[in-house]
Write a protein that holds these residues in place. Structure first.
Motif, mmCIF file in Angstrom:
data_model
loop_
_atom_site.group_PDB
_atom_site.id
_atom_site.type_symbol
_atom_site.label_atom_id
_atom_site.label_comp_id
_atom_site.label_asym_id
_atom_site.label_seq_id
_atom_site.Cartn_x
_atom_site.Cartn_y
_atom_site.Cartn_z
ATOM 1 N N ILE A 68 4.217 3.466 -9.341
ATOM 2 C CA ILE A 68 4.234 3.429 -7.884
ATOM 3 C C ILE A 68 4.966 4.630 -7.293
ATOM 4 O O ILE A 68 4.688 5.059 -6.165
ATOM 5 N N HIS A 69 5.885 5.233 -8.034
ATOM 6 C CA HIS A 69 6.637 6.390 -7.525
ATOM 7 C C HIS A 69 5.832 7.692 -7.597
ATOM 8 O O HIS A 69 6.197 8.672 -6.953
ATOM 9 N N GLN A 71 8.877 5.152 -0.519
ATOM 10 C CA GLN A 71 8.659 3.932 0.239
ATOM 11 C C GLN A 71 7.230 3.430 0.029
ATOM 12 O O GLN A 71 6.348 4.187 -0.364
ATOM 13 N N VAL A 72 7.024 2.158 0.279
ATOM 14 C CA VAL A 72 5.686 1.573 0.305
ATOM 15 C C VAL A 72 5.526 0.847 1.638
ATOM 16 O O VAL A 72 6.497 0.642 2.376
ATOM 17 N N PHE A 73 4.292 0.471 1.939
ATOM 18 C CA PHE A 73 3.989 -0.214 3.189
ATOM 19 C C PHE A 73 3.471 -1.607 2.846
ATOM 20 O O PHE A 73 2.591 -1.765 2.003
ATOM 21 N N VAL A 74 4.050 -2.594 3.509
ATOM 22 C CA VAL A 74 3.842 -3.981 3.094
ATOM 23 C C VAL A 74 3.501 -4.849 4.292
ATOM 24 O O VAL A 74 4.035 -4.658 5.390
ATOM 25 N N GLY A 90 0.807 -1.213 0.000
ATOM 26 C CA GLY A 90 0.000 0.000 0.000
ATOM 27 C C GLY A 90 0.836 1.256 0.000
ATOM 28 O O GLY A 90 2.050 1.218 0.246
ATOM 29 N N LYS A 91 0.178 2.382 -0.242
ATOM 30 C CA LYS A 91 0.852 3.673 -0.258
ATOM 31 C C LYS A 91 0.791 4.382 1.091
ATOM 32 O O LYS A 91 1.439 5.412 1.282
ATOM 33 N N GLU A 100 7.598 -0.707 6.518
ATOM 34 C CA GLU A 100 7.932 0.286 5.493
ATOM 35 C C GLU A 100 9.122 -0.222 4.693
ATOM 36 O O GLU A 100 10.183 -0.506 5.257
ATOM 37 N N VAL A 101 8.952 -0.327 3.383
ATOM 38 C CA VAL A 101 9.996 -0.843 2.516
ATOM 39 C C VAL A 101 10.434 0.257 1.550
ATOM 40 O O VAL A 101 9.608 0.795 0.789
ATOM 41 N N PRO A 102 11.707 0.659 1.555
ATOM 42 C CA PRO A 102 12.173 1.707 0.652
ATOM 43 C C PRO A 102 12.048 1.258 -0.814
ATOM 44 O O PRO A 102 12.225 0.085 -1.137
ATOM 45 N N LEU A 103 11.803 2.239 -1.679
ATOM 46 C CA LEU A 103 11.746 1.961 -3.117
ATOM 47 C C LEU A 103 13.102 2.247 -3.759
ATOM 48 O O LEU A 103 13.862 3.067 -3.286
#
Length: 233
Positions: A197-198, A208-211, A160-161, A230-233
């Protein structure tokens, strides 16, 4: 004339007294004690869908024994502001990703009070590892069988965002059916991120996105989730 005056005085007295009672209703103190806690299994919080799972709060001894719903946050926490008193808490039947427990937990609220509610899930998600590999998210985890009286239906990877991410609130997801899953053994699910996604409403790109990972038990509406990361892009 004297009788009319006496009646007028009595009428005024009743009116003023009634107004005092009405205005007095506005002088009651608001509830000021916080009841907080978490849904736990083996002492650890149980992740759920934000607003999808709830508790029932009861205050016995009143003429109308009606429940007060308390919704559980994504990390298994809950809170309510109450008057001091003696309450009962129970899980809403058929609502969470765990075995139903009809028993009510006795809770005494005297000022700020904390209480954890233990549950017995069918399955849990153990040792989640979430990685970004260029244009995709990879999740490795183990589905632990706690009470296999019901089968696993599927496991899913949800991206998710925002920090509120689950099967209903996500940008992209991938789910794997039971036939492709092995219990109590590490499983890997990979998911390709959308090309946009960016993009954000502002000129600044998303960084980043949330997973999180979810597991669905057959015949149970709500999923059990891993913590949001939180996962960095």
């Amino acid at each position: 004339m004297r009788l009319q005056t006496t009646i007028a005085v009595i009428s005024l007295t009743v009116t003023v007294t009634g107004c005092d009672n009405i205005f007095g209703l506005d002088n009651f103190d608001a509830p000021g004690s916080a009841l907080t806690g978490q849904i736990v299994f083996e002492g650890q919080p149980v992740g759920v869908r934000m607003g999808g799972v709830q508790l029932e709060l009861w205050e016995p001894g009143w003429d109308f024994d009606e429940k007060i719903p308390i919704f559980i946050s994504e990390d298994g926490s809950f809170s309510a502001t109450l008057f001091d008193g003696d309450y009962e808490l129970n899980l809403l039947p058929g609502n969470g990703p765990w075995i139903d427990n009809p028993n009510r937990l006795q809770v005494q609220v005297r000022g700020n009070t904390s209480v954890d509610i233990p549950v017995a899930p069918y399955y849990t998600i153990e040792n989640p590892i979430l990685l970004n590999r260029g244009d995709s998210i990879h999740a490795t985890f183990t589905i632990r069988s706690v009470n296999p009286t019901r089968l696993v239906e599927f496991a899913g990877l949800y991206v998710g965002k925002t920090i509120i991410v689950d099967r209903n609130n996500m940008a992209v997801r991938r789910e794997v059916a039971r036939s492709s899953l092995q219990l109590d053994t590490p499983v890997t699910i990979s998911l390709k991120l959308p090309d946009d996604i960016h993009l954000t409403p502002s000129p600044d790109p998303r960084e980043q996105v949330f997973v999180r990972i979810g597991v669905k038990t057959l015949g149970v509406a709500e999923l059990l989730y891993s913590p949001v990361e939180e996962v960095p892009l």
